[in-house]
Design a protein around this motif. Structure first.
Motif, PDB file in Angstrom:
ATOM      1  N   MET A   1       0.833  -1.213   0.000  1.00 62.61           N
ATOM      2  CA  MET A   1       0.000   0.000   0.000  1.00 62.61           C
ATOM      3  C   MET A   1       0.863   1.257   0.000  1.00 62.61           C
ATOM      4  SD  MET A   1      -2.959  -1.162   2.704  1.00 62.61           S
ATOM      5  CE  MET A   1      -3.667   0.478   2.719  1.00 62.61           C
ATOM      6  N   ARG A   2       1.977   1.206   0.732  1.00 59.85           N
ATOM      7  CA  ARG A   2       2.860   2.384   0.806  1.00 59.85           C
ATOM      8  C   ARG A   2       3.503   2.669  -0.554  1.00 59.85           C
ATOM      9  NH1 ARG A   2       5.410   4.685   5.267  1.00 59.85           N
ATOM     10  NH2 ARG A   2       6.350   6.656   4.594  1.00 59.85           N
ATOM     11  N   LEU A   3       3.838   1.602  -1.277  1.00 68.11           N
ATOM     12  CA  LEU A   3       4.524   1.791  -2.558  1.00 68.11           C
ATOM     13  C   LEU A   3       3.556   1.909  -3.736  1.00 68.11           C
ATOM     14  CD1 LEU A   3       7.483  -0.735  -2.152  1.00 68.11           C
ATOM     15  CD2 LEU A   3       7.491   1.728  -1.779  1.00 68.11           C
ATOM     16  N   GLY A   4       2.280   1.588  -3.527  1.00 67.79           N
ATOM     17  CA  GLY A   4       1.301   1.780  -4.592  1.00 67.79           C
ATOM     18  C   GLY A   4       1.178   0.619  -5.548  1.00 67.79           C
ATOM     19  N   PHE A   5       1.157  -0.607  -5.026  1.00 67.22           N
ATOM     20  CA  PHE A   5       0.913  -1.767  -5.902  1.00 67.22           C
ATOM     21  C   PHE A   5       0.188  -2.838  -5.098  1.00 67.22           C
ATOM     22  CE2 PHE A   5       4.680  -3.231  -3.711  1.00 67.22           C
ATOM     23  CZ  PHE A   5       4.545  -4.600  -3.653  1.00 67.22           C
ATOM     24  N   ARG A   6      -0.270  -3.858  -5.798  1.00 65.91           N
ATOM     25  CA  ARG A   6      -0.929  -4.993  -5.164  1.00 65.91           C
ATOM     26  C   ARG A   6      -0.628  -6.250  -5.959  1.00 65.91           C
ATOM     27  NH1 ARG A   6      -5.699  -3.626  -6.098  1.00 65.91           N
ATOM     28  NH2 ARG A   6      -6.451  -5.236  -7.542  1.00 65.91           N
ATOM     29  N   ALA A   7      -0.253  -7.323  -5.276  1.00 69.04           N
ATOM     30  CA  ALA A   7      -0.025  -8.620  -5.928  1.00 69.04           C
ATOM     31  C   ALA A   7      -1.352  -9.366  -5.967  1.00 69.04           C
ATOM     32  CB  ALA A   7       1.022  -9.426  -5.166  1.00 69.04           C
ATOM     33  N   ASP A   8      -1.768  -9.774  -7.159  1.00 69.68           N
ATOM     34  CA  ASP A   8      -3.077 -10.397  -7.319  1.00 69.68           C
ATOM     35  C   ASP A   8      -2.945 -11.750  -8.011  1.00 69.68           C
ATOM     36  OD1 ASP A   8      -5.781 -10.670  -7.146  1.00 69.68           O
ATOM     37  OD2 ASP A   8      -6.228  -8.686  -7.983  1.00 69.68           O
ATOM     38  N   LEU A   9      -4.058 -12.495  -8.030  1.00 69.29           N
ATOM     39  CA  LEU A   9      -4.101 -13.820  -8.661  1.00 69.29           C
ATOM     40  C   LEU A   9      -5.336 -13.922  -9.541  1.00 69.29           C
ATOM     41  CD1 LEU A   9      -3.200 -16.264  -5.732  1.00 69.29           C
ATOM     42  CD2 LEU A   9      -1.768 -15.724  -7.702  1.00 69.29           C
ATOM     43  N   LYS A  10      -5.173 -14.504 -10.740  1.00 66.53           N
ATOM     44  CA  LYS A  10      -6.279 -14.799 -11.620  1.00 66.53           C
ATOM     45  C   LYS A  10      -6.929 -16.122 -11.226  1.00 66.53           C
ATOM     46  CE  LYS A  10      -6.387 -11.624 -14.991  1.00 66.53           C
ATOM     47  NZ  LYS A  10      -7.597 -10.866 -15.374  1.00 66.53           N
ATOM     48  N   THR A  11      -8.163 -16.317 -11.624  1.00 67.37           N
ATOM     49  CA  THR A  11      -8.785 -17.628 -11.490  1.00 67.37           C
ATOM     50  C   THR A  11      -8.037 -18.598 -12.402  1.00 67.37           C
ATOM     51  OG1 THR A  11     -10.910 -16.586 -11.071  1.00 67.37           O
ATOM     52  CG2 THR A  11     -10.940 -18.912 -11.710  1.00 67.37           C
ATOM     53  N   PRO A  12      -7.663 -19.789 -11.911  1.00 69.00           N
ATOM     54  CA  PRO A  12      -6.822 -20.676 -12.725  1.00 69.00           C
ATOM     55  C   PRO A  12      -7.532 -21.171 -13.984  1.00 69.00           C
ATOM     56  CG  PRO A  12      -7.643 -21.809 -10.771  1.00 69.00           C
ATOM     57  CD  PRO A  12      -8.004 -20.367 -10.614  1.00 69.00           C
TER      58      PRO A  12
ATOM     59  N   LYS B   1      -0.236   3.808  -8.090  1.00 71.32           N
ATOM     60  CA  LYS B   1       0.421   5.124  -8.137  1.00 71.32           C
ATOM     61  C   LYS B   1       1.253   5.196  -9.405  1.00 71.32           C
ATOM     62  CE  LYS B   1       0.687   5.727  -3.114  1.00 71.32           C
ATOM     63  NZ  LYS B   1       1.575   5.955  -1.942  1.00 71.32           N
ATOM     64  N   ALA B   2       0.582   5.501 -10.492  1.00 73.12           N
ATOM     65  CA  ALA B   2       1.226   5.459 -11.804  1.00 73.12           C
ATOM     66  C   ALA B   2       2.375   6.451 -11.935  1.00 73.12           C
ATOM     67  CB  ALA B   2       0.188   5.720 -12.899  1.00 73.12           C
ATOM     68  N   ALA B   3       2.303   7.581 -11.237  1.00 74.94           N
ATOM     69  CA  ALA B   3       3.328   8.614 -11.389  1.00 74.94           C
ATOM     70  C   ALA B   3       4.684   8.136 -10.914  1.00 74.94           C
ATOM     71  CB  ALA B   3       2.916   9.870 -10.628  1.00 74.94           C
ATOM     72  N   GLN B   4       4.712   7.253  -9.938  1.00 75.38           N
ATOM     73  CA  GLN B   4       5.983   6.791  -9.390  1.00 75.38           C
ATOM     74  C   GLN B   4       6.419   5.457  -9.970  1.00 75.38           C
ATOM     75  OE1 GLN B   4       5.234   6.561  -5.205  1.00 75.38           O
ATOM     76  NE2 GLN B   4       4.846   8.744  -4.959  1.00 75.38           N
ATOM     77  N   THR B   5       5.588   4.840 -10.785  1.00 71.11           N
ATOM     78  CA  THR B   5       5.801   3.454 -11.176  1.00 71.11           C
ATOM     79  C   THR B   5       6.118   3.333 -12.659  1.00 71.11           C
ATOM     80  OG1 THR B   5       4.228   2.779  -9.469  1.00 71.11           O
ATOM     81  CG2 THR B   5       4.769   1.147 -11.160  1.00 71.11           C
TER      82      THR B   5
ATOM     83  N   ILE C   1       9.576   1.196  -8.804  1.00 70.88           N
ATOM     84  CA  ILE C   1       8.844   2.220  -8.053  1.00 70.88           C
ATOM     85  C   ILE C   1       9.863   3.162  -7.428  1.00 70.88           C
ATOM     86  CG2 ILE C   1       7.213   2.647  -6.172  1.00 70.88           C
ATOM     87  CD1 ILE C   1       6.171  -0.201  -6.589  1.00 70.88           C
ATOM     88  N   GLN C   2       9.845   4.397  -7.872  1.00 64.28           N
ATOM     89  CA  GLN C   2      10.760   5.391  -7.327  1.00 64.28           C
ATOM     90  C   GLN C   2      10.335   5.741  -5.907  1.00 64.28           C
ATOM     91  OE1 GLN C   2      13.241   6.160  -9.469  1.00 64.28           O
ATOM     92  NE2 GLN C   2      14.339   7.184  -7.794  1.00 64.28           N
ATOM     93  N   TYR C   3      11.309   5.755  -4.980  1.00 65.54           N
ATOM     94  CA  TYR C   3      11.004   6.089  -3.592  1.00 65.54           C
ATOM     95  C   TYR C   3      12.130   6.954  -3.058  1.00 65.54           C
ATOM     96  CZ  TYR C   3       9.137   5.642   1.117  1.00 65.54           C
ATOM     97  OH  TYR C   3       8.579   5.907   2.343  1.00 65.54           O
ATOM     98  N   GLY C   4      11.828   8.257  -2.888  1.00 64.67           N
ATOM     99  CA  GLY C   4      12.861   9.196  -2.437  1.00 64.67           C
ATOM    100  C   GLY C   4      14.017   9.235  -3.417  1.00 64.67           C
ATOM    101  N   LYS C   5      15.232   9.082  -2.916  1.00 66.50           N
ATOM    102  CA  LYS C   5      16.413   9.086  -3.778  1.00 66.50           C
ATOM    103  C   LYS C   5      16.720   7.702  -4.334  1.00 66.50           C
ATOM    104  CE  LYS C   5      18.569  12.868  -1.180  1.00 66.50           C
ATOM    105  NZ  LYS C   5      19.754  13.269  -0.377  1.00 66.50           N
TER     106      LYS C   5
END
Length: 384
Positions: free
Chosen positions: A112-123, A160-164, A180-184
């Motif tokens: 959540m902090r970095l702006g992504f989620r790992a997901d799974l499709k129905t097999p 968070k598309a702007a950082q990714t 994912i850009q984070y600070g420096k």
């Protein structure tokens, strides 16, 4: 006996079956270990040092002697970070360092902090042959990479598309590799750790995938995390029990021994000697004896003899309890007895009149009962 020895030798020298369990550890030569990648990683990083870690993220990043810039690499099935680990890792990247994580499962707080989620499709059956490739034309392979031991259901969702930046996609055009850009600094999030295992690094069709993915890392000292897979202890620090639990035959022997001991405690650990019978303590029969003797005198109608014994016992009681001489029970004696015993003077007078009467006349049953009542009444009042 010969058959048993032969069978034992056969089992000892029989080739061990291939272990297909994904361990991702850097010392495992099995198909889904990462020994090959760990040994060749310095070549990818222009001969920069690569150090294996068996410490939590917080412990390692709290060290004040860290290099000015470095990489931190995680390759495992599941990344687990405490709140302290997460905070330290974010601070580490914010200062200009690089974190590379390839896993199927990520901490929700970090994602959540970095702006992504790992997901799974129905097999579906088609997913097992799903292709993967890079988005960078310089790295993109002519044909897609196929990792047939992966079910192809996993993918990443960005918030968070702007950082990714999407660095890799599957054939469904879903992201599987992000920057994912984070600070420096930056996080590289990869969703297919099997691609970095020995099996796919030695397969000609996929051997360059891991090197291309890791080529995004800057050429600087790198820390390789083993804590997420093995904990704090190295192989030479494993306890005896840890070793037993890593060997299936010894594990079965250990559990069977434990179960056997428990069954022994439950069933065979009971007392086997004969039950010791309870022996009732001897009762004080003195009172019963006196009652029986008294009952015998009464039944024989020997009232005078019984009355004399009660009178003797009563006078002995008076001598012991009140220190009075009972040889001459005159008026002065009776007054002293009433004062010392607390029994009323009329009751004392009545008792001694009955005693005098019992000593001069033939005793009837009524006279014996009357004497007994007066004596018992004296005992009750004296004790009160």
């Amino acid at each position: 006996m010969t058959t048993i020895v032969a069978y034992g030798l056969f089992e000892f020298y029989r080739p061990k079956p291939i272990d297909w369990n994904p361990t991702y550890t850097n010392k495992d030569k099995i198909p889904f270990g990462t020994r090959v990648l760990f040994d060749l990683l310095p070549d990818v990083l222009n001969q920069q040092p690569v150090k294996s870690l068996r410490l939590p993220v917080y412990n390692h990043l709290s060290d004040s002697t860290l290099p000015v810039r470095s990489n931190y690499v995680f390759i495992c099935h599941t990344v687990k970070l405490s709140s302290f680990d997460r905070k330290k890792l974010l601070e580490y990247a914010n200062r200009g360092n690089t974190v590379f994580i390839s896993a199927y499962e990520f901490p929700d707080s970090l994602a959540m902090r970095l702006g992504f989620r790992a997901d799974l499709k129905t097999p579906t059956l088609r997913d097992t042959t799903l292709g993967m490739n890079f988005t960078n034309p310089e790295l993109k392979n002519r044909v897609d990479y196929h990792f047939r031991h992966d079910d192809g259901r996993n993918f990443l969702v960005t918030t968070k598309a702007a950082q990714t930046t999407v660095l890799g996609r599957n054939a469904r055009n879903e992201p599987i590799f992000l920057k994912i850009q984070y600070g420096k600094g930056a996080f590289f999030i990869h969703n297919l750790p099997l691609a970095f295992t020995n099996f796919y690094l030695l397969d000609p069709s996929t051997e360059d995938y891991a090197y291309k993915a890791l080529s995004y890392l800057p050429a600087q000292p790198t820390f390789w995390d083993e804590y997420q897979k093995l904990g704090r202890f190295d192989e030479d620090e494993q306890s005896l029990l840890r070793y037993i639990l890593t060997q299936p035959p010894l594990t079965w022997a250990y559990y069977l021994t434990v179960v056997g001991l428990l069954l022994y405690v439950i069933f065979a650990g009971k007392r086997t000697q004969r039950v010791i019978p309870l022996v009732e303590p001897l009762k004080n029969t003195s009172l019963a004896f006196v009652q029986n003797v008294g009952r015998l005198y009464f039944q024989r109608a020997d009232h005078g003899n019984l009355a004399q014994k009660k009178i003797q016992y009563f006078l002995a009681y008076v001598r012991e309890q009140f220190g009075l001489n009972t040889a001459f029970p005159d008026e002065e004696f009776k007054l002293a007895l009433a004062r010392k015993s607390g029994v009323s003077e009329p009751d004392v007078q009545a008792l001694f009149r009955q005693i005098a009467f019992s000593q001069q006349q033939m005793m009837s049953e009524y006279d014996l009962i009357r004497l007994n009542e007066l004596i018992e009444n004296f005992y009750v009042q004296a004790k009160a």
